[in-house]
Design a protein around this motif. Structure first.
Motif, PDB file in Angstrom:
ATOM      1  N   UNK A 193       0.799  -1.309   0.186  1.00 53.78           N
ATOM      2  CA  UNK A 193       0.054   0.017   0.025  1.00 53.78           C
ATOM      3  C   UNK A 193       0.935   1.231   0.094  1.00 53.78           C
ATOM      4  N   UNK A 194       2.065   1.212   0.121  1.00 51.63           N
ATOM      5  CA  UNK A 194       2.807   2.457  -0.223  1.00 51.63           C
ATOM      6  C   UNK A 194       2.868   2.921  -1.456  1.00 51.63           C
ATOM      7  N   UNK A 195       3.442   4.265  -1.619  1.00 54.25           N
ATOM      8  CA  UNK A 195       3.010   5.016  -2.739  1.00 54.25           C
ATOM      9  C   UNK A 195       4.389   5.584  -3.354  1.00 54.25           C
ATOM     10  N   UNK A 196       5.657   5.333  -2.725  1.00 53.61           N
ATOM     11  CA  UNK A 196       6.843   6.030  -2.900  1.00 53.61           C
ATOM     12  C   UNK A 196       7.203   5.732  -4.471  1.00 53.61           C
ATOM     13  N   UNK A 197       6.923   4.460  -5.114  1.00 55.52           N
ATOM     14  CA  UNK A 197       7.531   4.167  -6.236  1.00 55.52           C
ATOM     15  C   UNK A 197       6.840   4.930  -7.091  1.00 55.52           C
ATOM     16  N   UNK A 198       5.394   5.023  -7.023  1.00 56.52           N
ATOM     17  CA  UNK A 198       4.458   5.757  -7.864  1.00 56.52           C
ATOM     18  C   UNK A 198       4.998   7.411  -7.700  1.00 56.52           C
ATOM     19  N   UNK A 199       5.320   7.755  -6.921  1.00 62.73           N
ATOM     20  CA  UNK A 199       5.713   9.163  -6.816  1.00 62.73           C
ATOM     21  C   UNK A 199       6.924   9.357  -7.293  1.00 62.73           C
ATOM     22  N   UNK A 200       7.945   8.568  -7.223  1.00 66.36           N
ATOM     23  CA  UNK A 200       9.260   8.649  -7.618  1.00 66.36           C
ATOM     24  C   UNK A 200       9.075   8.628  -9.385  1.00 66.36           C
ATOM     25  N   UNK A 201       8.083   8.034  -9.671  1.00 67.72           N
ATOM     26  CA  UNK A 201       7.987   7.837 -11.100  1.00 67.72           C
ATOM     27  C   UNK A 201       7.055   8.623 -11.873  1.00 67.72           C
ATOM     28  N   UNK A 202       6.306   9.599 -11.153  1.00 66.25           N
ATOM     29  CA  UNK A 202       5.507  10.655 -11.519  1.00 66.25           C
ATOM     30  C   UNK A 202       3.991   9.939 -11.700  1.00 66.25           C
ATOM     31  N   UNK A 203       3.931   8.751 -11.355  1.00 61.94           N
ATOM     32  CA  UNK A 203       2.315   8.186 -11.628  1.00 61.94           C
ATOM     33  C   UNK A 203       1.569   8.744 -10.486  1.00 61.94           C
ATOM     34  N   UNK A 204       0.295   9.384 -10.666  1.00 62.13           N
ATOM     35  CA  UNK A 204      -0.528  10.057 -10.033  1.00 62.13           C
ATOM     36  C   UNK A 204      -1.180   8.935  -9.177  1.00 62.13           C
ATOM     37  N   UNK A 205      -1.122   8.985  -7.834  1.00 62.93           N
ATOM     38  CA  UNK A 205      -1.866   7.836  -7.221  1.00 62.93           C
ATOM     39  C   UNK A 205      -3.201   7.800  -7.020  1.00 62.93           C
ATOM     40  N   UNK A 206      -3.722   9.012  -7.350  1.00 60.66           N
ATOM     41  CA  UNK A 206      -5.247   9.557  -7.231  1.00 60.66           C
ATOM     42  C   UNK A 206      -6.015   8.968  -8.559  1.00 60.66           C
ATOM     43  N   UNK A 207      -5.171   8.832  -9.612  1.00 58.92           N
ATOM     44  CA  UNK A 207      -5.783   8.228 -10.869  1.00 58.92           C
ATOM     45  C   UNK A 207      -5.584   6.659 -11.017  1.00 58.92           C
ATOM     46  N   UNK A 208      -6.626   6.317 -11.713  1.00 59.11           N
ATOM     47  CA  UNK A 208      -6.612   4.605 -11.973  1.00 59.11           C
ATOM     48  C   UNK A 208      -5.533   4.584 -13.149  1.00 59.11           C
ATOM     49  N   UNK A 209      -4.824   3.345 -13.307  1.00 59.15           N
ATOM     50  CA  UNK A 209      -3.914   3.224 -14.055  1.00 59.15           C
ATOM     51  C   UNK A 209      -3.926   1.770 -14.710  1.00 59.15           C
ATOM     52  N   UNK A 210      -3.667   1.386 -15.967  1.00 59.26           N
ATOM     53  CA  UNK A 210      -3.480  -0.119 -16.449  1.00 59.26           C
ATOM     54  C   UNK A 210      -1.876  -0.072 -16.470  1.00 59.26           C
ATOM     55  N   UNK A 211      -1.704  -1.363 -16.429  1.00 57.48           N
ATOM     56  CA  UNK A 211      -0.091  -1.554 -16.225  1.00 57.48           C
ATOM     57  C   UNK A 211       0.269  -2.729 -17.279  1.00 57.48           C
TER      58      UNK A 211
END
Length: 403
Positions: A193-211
């Motif tokens: 549930x951490x978000x540091x990787x998302x923040x480091x890569x510029x992914x908005x944790x408030x928006x859904x994403x397909x991976x």
């Protein structure tokens, strides 16, 4: 029981599913037998012997360099009771060890795909446009066919892969080909549930994403995904993790399609290079949907990793994928017909948008996927089945080296 496990890839040098398969299988087998791993690379570790291509063959045909490693491996297997090779790079070593030391040879065929230009490169190194030497594919084909058709047992990682092996090698006795599926370490691959990787890569944790996670290779189907993504829900982001970028026609096509996609939507994130496993787990955990547009997969371990992280999966209904993804329960499967690529791309768009538009349904699929991964795809199960096969070969009427 003393077993030699032969592979090209082994930690820390991993670049694909076959390497990860060997990593986790070896870990579990060590609790059941005396295991010695032989792999490509440098350095020393307890129970691991690393080999490099012969220095005298520097710059030679890549297949010859691979076969020189096989010779070195075979020479070091004296005293082993059985040898188990993985993929074509190590298959001839297993066959030679069978003949030289009079021991059974088990081979796991992770794919029937022949090597492409640069296929002998060290794991993680980018591919180039070097032309394939004239006989490289012929040598690889010969090594693989010789090893498979002379093996005491051939392990297929899915039922569909078993069918393909028997179709490609009609001389094989069907009784020799066993299905032992790969697995997933659900203690490593679990929701983060951490978000540091998302923040480091510029992914908005408030928006859904397909991976998407995978190599830039023709059978991975990335161009189909990028064309389908033009009409994904505009609120969603698209995250691509493709490993080191190279200089091949496939890499160029992906670059062009990503550039085109950037022009029509925002939130496109393309990450190249080897991603540390904890960062990968976090990306898998936060994805609303994991997308696997492969045109062929023997099993599709990356889908299992996404499922273990509690993420819904949209995948092509090819190869062994339907044996992993339970359509409608842990994700959605999209039919693939090479004659109608536009239908496949439309199907991907519809399936991804269906998951994106139903967050609660996506969460239910993710939870069901986690349960299925833990229950049906544990590595200790695969190791026990593999060890039982070893025991059968060593104690049955077909004694060591008799085939």
């Amino acid at each position: 029981m003393k077993v030699g496990l032969l592979t090209r890839e082994y930690p820390p040098d991993l670049s694909g599913g076959a390497g990860a398969h060997v990593e986790f299988l070896a870990r579990e087998l060590r609790a059941l037998t005396d295991l010695e791993v032989h792999c490509w690379g440098d350095g020393e570790a307890e129970g691991v012997l690393r080999h490099r291509p012969a220095a005298s063959l520097a710059g030679a045909d890549p297949s010859l360099r691979a076969l020189s490693v096989d010779l070195a491996m075979a020479a070091e297997l004296a005293g082993r009771d059985l040898v188990h090779s993985h993929a074509w790079h190590a298959s001839l070593a297993g066959h030679l060890a069978k003949l030289l030391h009079g021991i059974p040879h088990v081979i796991t065929a992770h794919s029937l795909e022949l090597p492409r230009p640069g296929g002998e490169r060290p794991p993680g190194e980018a591919r180039t446009r070097e032309a394939p030497p004239g006989g490289a594919r012929a040598l690889a084909h010969w090594a693989r066919r010789t090893a498979i058709e002379s093996a005491d047992a051939v392990v297929a990682v899915s039922r569909r892969m078993r069918e393909e092996i028997l179709a490609a090698h009609p001389a094989l006795d069907p009784a020799v080909v066993r299905v032992i599926r790969g697995g997933v370490d659900s203690a490593l691959f679990r929701p983060d549930h951490g978000t540091d990787t998302l923040e480091r890569t510029g992914i908005d944790p408030e928006r859904p994403y397909a991976l998407f996670v995978g190599r830039v290779a023709p059978r991975k189907g990335i161009p189909h995904l990028l064309r389908a993504a033009r009409t994904f829900d505009p609120e969603a982001q698209l995250v691509l993790c493709t490993g080191p970028a190279g200089a091949t026609a496939e890499d160029d096509e992906v670059r062009e399609l990503v550039t085109e996609l950037d022009r029509v939507r925002d939130g496109v994130h393309w990450m190249t290079g080897t991603l540390p496993r904890p960062r990968l787990v976090q990306l898998l955990s936060h994805a609303t949907v994991f997308v696997c547009p492969s045109l062929h997969e023997p099993l599709g371990m990356v889908n299992l990793e996404a499922m273990a992280c509690g993420t819904a999966v949209v995948a092509s209904a090819v190869g062994g994928i339907p044996e992993v993804v339970d359509d409608g329960t842990t994700g959605l499967l999209v039919p693939y017909d090479a004659r109608r690529p536009e239908d496949f791309e439309s199907g991907l768009t519809q399936a991804v948008n269906r998951v994106l538009d139903d967050p609660r349904g996506a969460a239910r699929m993710g939870a069901a996927g986690r349960r299925r991964a833990v229950r049906d795809f544990a590595w200790d199960q695969a190791a026990r089945r593999t060890h039982a096969l070893y025991t059968e070969l060593l104690t049955g009427p077909s004694h060591p080296g008799s085939r």
